[in-house]
Scaffold this active site. Structure first.
Site, mmCIF file in Angstrom:
data_model
loop_
_atom_site.group_PDB
_atom_site.id
_atom_site.type_symbol
_atom_site.label_atom_id
_atom_site.label_comp_id
_atom_site.label_asym_id
_atom_site.label_seq_id
_atom_site.Cartn_x
_atom_site.Cartn_y
_atom_site.Cartn_z
ATOM 1 N N GLU A 13 -37.642 -34.681 29.979
ATOM 2 C CA GLU A 13 -36.157 -34.990 29.720
ATOM 3 C C GLU A 13 -35.514 -36.216 30.866
ATOM 4 O OE1 GLU A 13 -34.147 -31.628 26.796
ATOM 5 O OE2 GLU A 13 -34.348 -31.246 29.093
ATOM 6 N N GLY A 79 -31.405 -30.233 18.789
ATOM 7 C CA GLY A 79 -31.791 -30.107 17.162
ATOM 8 C C GLY A 79 -30.362 -30.701 16.544
ATOM 9 N N ASP A 203 -35.255 -33.019 16.827
ATOM 10 C CA ASP A 203 -35.875 -31.994 15.629
ATOM 11 C C ASP A 203 -34.635 -31.697 14.710
ATOM 12 O OD1 ASP A 203 -34.862 -29.022 16.368
ATOM 13 O OD2 ASP A 203 -35.544 -30.152 18.209
HETATM 14 N N1 ADE Z 1 -33.103 -28.526 21.907
HETATM 15 C C1 ADE Z 1 -33.776 -29.212 21.191
HETATM 16 N N2 ADE Z 1 -33.948 -28.807 19.875
HETATM 17 C C2 ADE Z 1 -33.228 -27.385 19.742
HETATM 18 C C3 ADE Z 1 -32.875 -26.545 18.849
HETATM 19 N N3 ADE Z 1 -33.563 -26.751 17.670
HETATM 20 N N4 ADE Z 1 -32.332 -25.417 19.283
HETATM 21 C C4 ADE Z 1 -31.820 -25.248 20.472
HETATM 22 N N5 ADE Z 1 -32.128 -26.267 21.233
HETATM 23 C C5 ADE Z 1 -32.804 -27.270 21.129
#
Ligand code: ADE
Length: 235
Positions: A13, A79, A203
């Site tokens: 990152e 996310g 995601d």
């Molecule tokens: N960082 C990136 N994706 C995530 C997720 N699904 N849950 C928690 N932290 C995250």
């Protein structure tokens, strides 16, 4: 004198930023490597916090108390918690909530005990400057959108649509979930340090989150962080 602390959880990152630092000096302390130097003429300290709220809180506190930073920028991936927020989009926090904080019935759910706050506000001036930097960067990424609003942090990788739906209904306006931002927010609130959090969506916090996350951090996360922070520092 101003000094900017830049935190990410993972190396992917923040890749490139440390190499871009002028006159870097490395300090290892408490299982972290702090690189002190300057980025595009901004005095900066870059560090990887590792994952989770405690890791992030410790890193933020040490940046302030040991490395003398006056501002903190957290950059990383998250996310999505909103159908309009897509993989590759960018979210800048207006406020952050610790979505796993629950001291009820002593305090309302989500409230950080004795602060009176559930939603910890980020610094508006820093966030707006960051939004400018991100918009400029995203002009070169076709279709990626910038969002500003609520980010939720907890010591859980969310990869379950039901769990995400429950969080969304308890936290109206939730745009993204991650594992560090609201911890940095609490430390900065308590120490009186302005901060901002920027996250690229990797995601959808659902059943495919883990594989999507792994693919995304490798390919896209560092490029975004580098491009946006370069614009931020040059402004
Ligand atoms: N960082 C990136 N994706 C995530 C997720 N699904 N849950 C928690 N932290 C995250």
């Amino acid at each position: 004198n101003k000094r900017l602390g830049i935190i990410s959880a993972l190396a992917e990152e923040q890749e490139g930023l440390i190499q871009a630092m002028q006159h870097p000096e490395r300090h290892v302390h408490g299982m972290r490597e702090y690189t002190v130097g300057s980025l595009w003429n901004v005095e900066a300290v870059a560090v990887l916090s590792r994952i989770g709220k405690v890791a992030a809180a410790m890193t933020a506190a040490l940046l302030v108390e040991r490395f003398g930073v006056t501002h903190i920028l957290f950059t990383g991936v998250a996310g999505s918690a909103d159908a309009n927020v897509r993989v590759g989009d960018v979210v800048i926090a207006e406020s952050l909530v610790q979505h796993d904080m629950d001291a009820a019935p002593l305090f309302p759910r989500f409230e950080v005990p004795l602060t009176g706050l559930a939603h910890l506000p980020s610094d508006l001036a820093m966030s707006s400057r960051l939004a400018g930097a991100a918009s400029t960067f995203l002009e070169g990424e076709n279709g990626a959108t910038l969002h500003r609003g609520l980010i939720g942090s907890g010591d859980q990788f969310i990869n379950d649509g039901m769990r995400l739906a429950a969080l969304k209904s308890a936290l109206p306006g939730l745009l993204a979930v991650e594992m560090e931002g609201a911890a940095v927010a609490q430390v900065c609130f308590e120490l009186g340090i302005p901060f901002a959090v920027i996250r690229t969506i990797s995601d959808n916090a659902n059943e495919t989150a883990a594989t999507d996350f792994m693919a995304f951090v490798k390919t896209v996360a560092s490029r975004y962080a580098f491009g946006i922070i370069e614009n931020y520092c040059r402004n």
